[in-house]
Write a protein that holds these residues in place. Structure first.
Motif, mmCIF file in Angstrom:
data_model
loop_
_atom_site.group_PDB
_atom_site.id
_atom_site.type_symbol
_atom_site.label_atom_id
_atom_site.label_comp_id
_atom_site.label_asym_id
_atom_site.label_seq_id
_atom_site.Cartn_x
_atom_site.Cartn_y
_atom_site.Cartn_z
ATOM 1 N N ALA A 56 0.854 -1.192 0.000
ATOM 2 C CA ALA A 56 0.000 0.000 0.000
ATOM 3 C C ALA A 56 0.885 1.236 0.000
ATOM 4 N N SER A 57 0.461 2.232 -0.728
ATOM 5 C CA SER A 57 1.192 3.492 -0.824
ATOM 6 C C SER A 57 0.211 4.647 -0.701
ATOM 7 N N SER A 58 0.719 5.775 -0.294
ATOM 8 C CA SER A 58 -0.094 6.984 -0.232
ATOM 9 C C SER A 58 -0.208 7.589 -1.632
ATOM 10 N N LEU A 59 -1.438 7.805 -2.087
ATOM 11 C CA LEU A 59 -1.624 8.490 -3.360
ATOM 12 C C LEU A 59 -0.996 9.878 -3.296
ATOM 13 N N TRP A 60 -1.075 10.509 -2.123
ATOM 14 C CA TRP A 60 -0.477 11.842 -1.960
ATOM 15 C C TRP A 60 1.037 11.802 -2.171
ATOM 16 N N ASP A 61 1.685 10.698 -1.772
ATOM 17 C CA ASP A 61 3.127 10.583 -1.994
ATOM 18 C C ASP A 61 3.439 10.481 -3.481
ATOM 19 N N TYR A 62 2.632 9.706 -4.227
ATOM 20 C CA TYR A 62 2.830 9.641 -5.679
ATOM 21 C C TYR A 62 2.694 11.028 -6.286
ATOM 22 N N ALA A 70 3.063 14.000 -4.774
ATOM 23 C CA ALA A 70 4.147 14.885 -4.331
ATOM 24 C C ALA A 70 5.438 14.611 -5.100
ATOM 25 N N ALA A 71 5.695 13.347 -5.380
ATOM 26 C CA ALA A 71 6.910 12.959 -6.105
ATOM 27 C C ALA A 71 6.727 13.034 -7.621
ATOM 28 N N GLU A 72 5.495 13.320 -8.059
ATOM 29 C CA GLU A 72 5.151 13.347 -9.483
ATOM 30 C C GLU A 72 5.458 12.011 -10.157
ATOM 31 N N GLU A 115 6.278 11.496 1.765
ATOM 32 C CA GLU A 115 6.881 12.504 0.886
ATOM 33 C C GLU A 115 5.964 13.702 0.707
ATOM 34 N N SER A 116 4.709 13.526 1.028
ATOM 35 C CA SER A 116 3.723 14.593 0.884
ATOM 36 C C SER A 116 3.650 15.407 2.168
ATOM 37 N N PRO A 117 3.548 16.723 2.047
ATOM 38 C CA PRO A 117 3.384 17.542 3.253
ATOM 39 C C PRO A 117 2.057 17.279 3.968
#
Length: 154
Positions: A54-60, A62-64, A131-133
């Motif tokens: 599982a990963s944070s969509l927000w991290d994807y 933020a990292a583009e 990675e997302s604020p």
């Protein structure tokens, strides 16, 4: 030996074992945010216990980085950056953190494999390493990915 050379050599061995694999070398990455966690999670993959992540969509965002897609291949690295396993994504669903089902927690293979454990560990992870604020929120979108191992290194 540099890491990109090792990745290329590993993928060549994967293609030698399975001629149907595409020519282009897939992205290589490690589970987790620390070498120790990468090794622990890799061991679960190698043993067949871990078949999801599982990963944070927000991290994807933020990292583009693009969200994984069904059929996508990835080379999984150990904590030292050495390629160990080739996986193929078999399912991707995005859902709120609070809606992730117990079946997904079990497939991730961590701890006692319960949803309670999964929620505690992942909340801590995203509060610490995101990675997302935006960090963590109970309703945050989570990318639930299932995969299968296609090739493993000795």
């Amino acid at each position: 030996m540099n890491s990109s050379f090792q990745v290329e050599e590993f993928y060549r061995s994967c293609r030698a074992a399975n001629a149907g694999l595409p020519d282009n070398t897939p992205e290589a990455w490690a589970f987790g945010a620390t070498p120790q966690l990468a090794d622990e999670l890799l061991a679960l993959v190698q043993s067949g216990v871990k078949t999801a992540t599982a990963s944070s969509l927000w991290d994807y965002e933020a990292a583009e980085d693009p969200v994984p897609k069904v059929g996508e291949l990835s080379i999984i690295l150990d904590g030292r950056g050495i390629p160990r396993v080739l996986i193929e994504t078999t399912s991707v669903e995005v859902m709120p953190f609070e809606d992730v089902p117990a079946s997904h927690a079990h497939a991730e293979g961590e701890g006692d494999r319960t949803l309670k454990y999964w929620r505690e560990v992942h909340e801590h992870y995203w509060r610490t390493y995101s990675e997302s604020p935006r960090g963590f929120e109970p309703g945050m979108p989570v990318v639930c990915e299932q995969f299968q191992v296609l090739h493993g290194a000795d």
